[in-house]
Design a protein around this motif. Structure first.
Motif: not given
Ligand code: MRU
Length: 345
Positions: A43, A46-48, A89, A154, A160-161, A166, A193, A233-234, A244-245, A311
């Motif tokens: 991580m 991280r973040g989807a 992951r 989170c 995360a993107t 997001t 996070q 969201a993941d 999600n988290k 999650f």
């Molecule tokens: O375990 P992580 O830190 O990767 O989890 C991230 C989340 O749950 C985020 O909310 C999700 O990936 C959306 S990121 C834009």
């Protein structure tokens, strides 16, 4: 944007190590795909959406490092590289979407051309995530009223993107439009996070943020202090159920109980139309050590049993809207999500 989570520089992947934030700003220069797999597992990235982009670049790096006698051997070894990412992951569907796209892009006249095509595809995936998160942030900012207090969980920001974020993207866009917006950020145990990354990103953006422990959220909603909840969201199933988290489901139920709108912001790359409902979303189980200690410091008796699902799944009945780059989707999600993320008619 506060800091770039990922950058392709001179044929290498530069990753901002998120496990060291906010204390140290350390960049990893990765040229071996196995180090990218490790950075995802640990991580550091991280973040989807960011995981999806990192995997695409990692596959391109893996392909560039393959020395093979012919195309068949090259493609077989590329398959091994992709498998290593597929087990890094399990929950964020963006990872698997990237692997599929890279697999489809592995075409060309000879190995060198395929290697080039894979770098181009990774750059394209990154560009598309940038554009999608920018668009959804602008669209979603309509839902944030002037003077709002938004609760988020989170970290769903630029970090995360590998783009504009997001949930935080929406909040930042609302601020940029001149709306007065402030944020309640949950710390997000076990890996913090919210405390480490969301608080840091919002502070840099100049958006007022108040940090709370996860267990304080219901109290603030009950007191009428929260105007809406926005999370990332993941993976979003075809019926609108959202992974999600861990702790997101709790927030959604609390929001429902207290009449607080609950919104999910995600690019369409996070929608998984191949699964009908959230029951089928694989939930990552991480090491119990993350629960029994904080940054290596034990907080529980030695030998204690701990659970660590990373999650949870929020049923779509709690979701007021899903904000995507293609529009803001409401019930019935089955139709709206298919229109936004399905194959072109
Ligand atoms: O375990 P992580 O830190 O990767 O989890 C991230 C989340 O749950 C985020 O909310 C999700 O990936 C959306 S990121 C834009």
């Amino acid at each position: 944007m506060t800091a770039r989570a990922l950058e392709w520089v001179d044929g290498r992947l530069r990753v901002l190590d998120q496990s060291r934030l906010p204390w140290d700003r350390v960049y990893l220069e990765l040229s071996d795909y196995r180090d990218v797999v490790l950075a995802i597992e640990e991580m550091r990235v991280r973040g989807a959406p960011a995981i999806g982009v990192a995997a695409a670049y990692g596959i391109a790096l893996g392909a560039s490092g393959i020395r093979a006698d012919g195309e068949d051997e090259f493609l077989a070894r590329l398959g091994e590289v992709m498998k290593a990412f597929a087990v890094s992951r399990p929950t964020a569907v963006n990872l698997f979407r990237s692997i599929d796209r890279m697999s489809t892009a592995a075409r060309g006249e000879g190995i060198a051309e395929i290697q080039r095509a894979l770098i181009d595809e990774a750059l394209r995936i990154h560009d598309e995530e940038m554009a999608a998160t920018g668009q959804l942030s602008e669209l979603g900012s309509e839902l944030v009223g002037d003077g709002s207090m938004v609760l988020t969980h989170c970290n769903a920001g630029p970090l995360a993107t590998a783009g504009y974020g997001t949930a935080l993207g929406v909040i930042i866009a609302a601020g940029n439009r001149g709306k007065r917006v402030s944020v309640l950020a949950t710390e997000t145990r076990p890996l913090l996070q919210g405390a480490r990354l969301t608080a840091w990103e919002l502070q840099q953006e100049g958006i007022p943020v108040t940090l709370i422990t996860d267990s304080m959220a219901g109290h603030f909603m009950q007191q009428g202090k929260v105007n809406c909840v926005i999370v990332g969201a993941d993976r979003i199933a075809a019926n609108g159920d959202v992974a999600n988290k861990i702790g997101t489901y709790t927030l959604a139920v609390l929001a429902g109980e207290n009449g607080v709108p609950f919104y999910v912001a995600a690019p369409t790359s996070t929608i998984d139309l191949s699964i009908a409902s959230g029951d089928q979303i694989p939930i990552e189980e991480r090491s119990p050590d993350e629960v029994t200690g904080i940054r290596g410091i034990p907080i529980a008796p030695q030998g204690i049993t701990a659970a660590n699902p990373a999650f949870d799944v929020t049923p779509h009945r709690y979701v007021g809207a899903i904000i995507t780059e293609k529009g803001i989707i409401g019930e019935p999600y089955v139709d709206g999500l298919r229109a936004a993320a399905g194959p072109e008619p």
